[in-house]
Design a protein around this motif. Sequence first.
Motif, PDB file in Angstrom:
ATOM      1  N   GLN A   4     -10.781  -3.516 -15.786  1.00 44.46           N
ATOM      2  CA  GLN A   4     -11.558  -2.493 -15.339  1.00 44.46           C
ATOM      3  C   GLN A   4     -11.863  -2.767 -13.877  1.00 44.46           C
ATOM      4  O   GLN A   4     -11.930  -1.986 -12.682  1.00 44.46           O
ATOM      5  N   LEU A   5     -12.492  -4.060 -13.332  1.00 44.58           N
ATOM      6  CA  LEU A   5     -12.891  -4.464 -12.043  1.00 44.58           C
ATOM      7  C   LEU A   5     -11.879  -4.476 -11.071  1.00 44.58           C
ATOM      8  O   LEU A   5     -11.796  -4.148  -9.940  1.00 44.58           O
ATOM      9  N   ARG A   6     -10.762  -4.827 -11.563  1.00 49.30           N
ATOM     10  CA  ARG A   6      -9.593  -4.909 -10.653  1.00 49.30           C
ATOM     11  C   ARG A   6      -9.259  -3.764 -10.160  1.00 49.30           C
ATOM     12  O   ARG A   6      -8.737  -3.394  -8.966  1.00 49.30           O
ATOM     13  N   ARG A   7      -9.254  -2.616 -11.177  1.00 51.18           N
ATOM     14  CA  ARG A   7      -8.762  -1.315 -10.802  1.00 51.18           C
ATOM     15  C   ARG A   7      -9.764  -0.582  -9.951  1.00 51.18           C
ATOM     16  O   ARG A   7      -9.498  -0.119  -8.966  1.00 51.18           O
ATOM     17  N   GLU A   8     -11.160  -1.162  -9.989  1.00 48.43           N
ATOM     18  CA  GLU A   8     -12.187  -0.597  -9.149  1.00 48.43           C
ATOM     19  C   GLU A   8     -12.045  -1.039  -7.611  1.00 48.43           C
ATOM     20  O   GLU A   8     -12.037  -0.554  -6.791  1.00 48.43           O
ATOM     21  N   LEU A   9     -12.018  -2.617  -7.768  1.00 45.54           N
ATOM     22  CA  LEU A   9     -11.394  -3.083  -6.429  1.00 45.54           C
ATOM     23  C   LEU A   9     -10.345  -2.660  -5.770  1.00 45.54           C
ATOM     24  O   LEU A   9     -10.195  -2.448  -4.417  1.00 45.54           O
ATOM     25  N   GLU A  10      -9.198  -2.451  -6.306  1.00 43.45           N
ATOM     26  CA  GLU A  10      -7.886  -1.849  -5.813  1.00 43.45           C
ATOM     27  C   GLU A  10      -8.251  -0.632  -5.126  1.00 43.45           C
ATOM     28  O   GLU A  10      -7.706  -0.070  -4.371  1.00 43.45           O
ATOM     29  N   GLY A  11      -9.041   0.428  -5.775  1.00 42.67           N
ATOM     30  CA  GLY A  11      -9.443   1.724  -5.259  1.00 42.67           C
ATOM     31  C   GLY A  11     -10.195   1.446  -4.319  1.00 42.67           C
ATOM     32  O   GLY A  11      -9.958   2.558  -3.194  1.00 42.67           O
ATOM     33  N   ILE A  12     -11.066   0.603  -3.995  1.00 45.40           N
ATOM     34  CA  ILE A  12     -12.077   0.458  -2.812  1.00 45.40           C
ATOM     35  C   ILE A  12     -10.975  -0.139  -1.532  1.00 45.40           C
ATOM     36  O   ILE A  12     -11.150   0.438  -0.438  1.00 45.40           O
ATOM     37  N   VAL A  13      -9.947  -0.987  -1.795  1.00 44.83           N
ATOM     38  CA  VAL A  13      -9.093  -1.383  -0.833  1.00 44.83           C
ATOM     39  C   VAL A  13      -8.237  -0.316  -0.237  1.00 44.83           C
ATOM     40  O   VAL A  13      -8.117  -0.344   0.842  1.00 44.83           O
ATOM     41  N   ALA A  14      -7.892   0.636  -1.140  1.00 38.21           N
ATOM     42  CA  ALA A  14      -6.916   1.795  -0.873  1.00 38.21           C
ATOM     43  C   ALA A  14      -7.876   2.440   0.141  1.00 38.21           C
ATOM     44  O   ALA A  14      -7.050   3.123   1.129  1.00 38.21           O
ATOM     45  N   ARG A  15      -9.004   2.891  -0.089  1.00 37.80           N
ATOM     46  CA  ARG A  15      -9.828   3.524   0.908  1.00 37.80           C
ATOM     47  C   ARG A  15      -9.795   2.830   2.000  1.00 37.80           C
ATOM     48  O   ARG A  15     -10.054   3.659   3.347  1.00 37.80           O
ATOM     49  N   ILE A  16     -10.072   1.466   2.154  1.00 36.54           N
ATOM     50  CA  ILE A  16     -10.288   0.831   3.594  1.00 36.54           C
ATOM     51  C   ILE A  16      -8.981   0.761   4.124  1.00 36.54           C
ATOM     52  O   ILE A  16      -8.765   0.994   5.408  1.00 36.54           O
ATOM     53  N   GLY A  17      -7.821   0.788   3.476  1.00 31.99           N
ATOM     54  CA  GLY A  17      -6.512   1.023   4.191  1.00 31.99           C
ATOM     55  C   GLY A  17      -6.217   2.299   4.796  1.00 31.99           C
ATOM     56  O   GLY A  17      -5.885   2.390   5.582  1.00 31.99           O
ATOM     57  N   GLY A  18      -6.917   3.265   4.194  1.00 35.04           N
ATOM     58  CA  GLY A  18      -6.993   4.701   4.562  1.00 35.04           C
ATOM     59  C   GLY A  18      -7.234   4.967   5.885  1.00 35.04           C
ATOM     60  O   GLY A  18      -6.971   5.761   6.587  1.00 35.04           O
ATOM     61  N   LEU A  19      -8.650   4.041   6.113  1.00 36.20           N
ATOM     62  CA  LEU A  19      -9.000   4.037   7.411  1.00 36.20           C
ATOM     63  C   LEU A  19      -8.204   3.314   8.763  1.00 36.20           C
ATOM     64  O   LEU A  19      -8.594   3.471   9.630  1.00 36.20           O
ATOM     65  N   GLU A  20      -7.334   2.594   8.162  1.00 34.25           N
ATOM     66  CA  GLU A  20      -6.649   1.590   9.261  1.00 34.25           C
ATOM     67  C   GLU A  20      -6.156   2.399  10.446  1.00 34.25           C
ATOM     68  O   GLU A  20      -6.431   1.952  11.365  1.00 34.25           O
TER      69      GLU A  20
END
Length: 561
Positions: A4-20
Amino acid sequence: MDRQLRRELEGIVARIGGLEPRFEAMPDDDLRAMTAELRDRHERGEDLDDLLVEAFAAVREASRRTLGQRHFDVQLMGGIVLHRGMIAEMRTGEGKTLASTLAGYLNALDGRGVHVVTVNDYLARRDSEWMGAIYRFMGMSVGLLQNGMSPSLRRPAYAADVTYGTNSEFGFDYLRDNMAMQAEGRVQRGHAFAIVDDADSILIDGARTPLIISGAGTGSADTYKRFARAVRGLREGVDFEMDEAKGAIHATEMGELMISRSLGHDDLHSDPSGLLANHLQQALRAQYLFHRDRQYVVVGGEVKIVDELTGRAMEGRRYSEGLHQAIEAKEGVPVREEDQTLATITLQNYFRLYEKLSGMTGTAMAAKDEFQETYHVPVVAIPTNRPMIRTDHDDLVYRSVEAKFNAVADDVKARHEAGQPCLVGTVSIESSERLSCLLKKRGIRHEVLNAKNHEREAAIVAEAGRAGAVTIATSMAGRGTDILLGGNPDERARDILRGRGYYGPVAEGEEPSEPSEEEREEALAKAKEECAEEKGRVIEAGGLCVIGTERHESRRIDDQL
């Protein structure tokens, strides 16, 4: 890691990548202006979690522009875990130091200061310059604490947004602040957030050792010398009984009689203060339980304690209750007066002062219960950026210590001749020097990394991946320097420039000659080319071979090796 934590962290990482793409397109000034904008939003009520995605995206872009290193997604995960006040277990070489800049920058936005804690002065200085480039690019100030620094320099270091220093520097400053007579005599400004590098080494292995500020006490150096002479040449089982495993020793009746006679006393136990009995006990311990180059080293006429877990000499630390003085008398170095404790705190209690504590290390899962119970800090294992390709072999057991060390030396010789670099781990300075002698007999050039070679440790570790390099280390805990296959281009470039007469010793009154920027770049380009060519040869030979000569008491120390 919990799914569950991994899914949550991957979601935040994807949002950071979206701002790149947005941050990549920003000019330097606009990217730098993000710091003021994020601070302003925080002051208006947005909490740090709301600012995380943009702050991390900004730091990732700043790192790419200043260091040429773009944070991997797993490093972003590590940064989130650190920001949440947890211990991030990241495998060696996964870029813990770079990951710390993400949480460091975000938490420095509130203006209360972030403390980044390292295991030695060299790493504090290196990281404050290396990672400090990112903070400075983003318009933040970076402070550095070093041993022997005056209070007038410490105050601005603590006033900076991010402060780098060792655990003992932070701890001793806290003690000195509590002894200050006036408010302006203090240097620290609170304990908001700490990121502890090599968290298990500092928060667990070093946590039991108290930091002590002491003043001059009383004690006769002559008494220690007389007792040191009196206990020499005693026979075990006749004059004294000893249990080395438990660290217990006591004189027999016959032994006490001999010692009393040589000191000119009728009965050592008749002293009402009990001081003579303590002198006897400490003299026996110093003579028969404490051995030079194992528990301590003698450097420049001074007895220095060796940290059994890291193999490093511990500056400024002394044994208590007269034991240090007894060892000084035994070794024939000047006996310093016994000190009187004025202020003391353990690292464990010091780090519990922080409102939010986080840390990173390669080996935390084995100690996760201790972190949870002692510091109420959970441990999260961060996945590796690429699949693990290291091969772990089973232990080999030998009938005798001699056979084992000969087998290690023969194995190292064969690998060395094939051009494979070897890193050999030992548990004591004595073992490392024993192995060093065996390698010398076989004509193998090698480097020894222990408390005696403390100053050169970074340079030795940096070159441990060169073709045919052989490095013996008493411990790899918290070395903080990457072993690059084929060697480290920066170190190689310095060697090239040294060969041209730069950075060398100079006569008194002369300024050391510095190379020009063009010469530096030319040397670095040449070094990179040499290292790349050598890396190919090392990989062909089988990569870096790591040999542990025996198991440590702590499983984590084996994991670190």
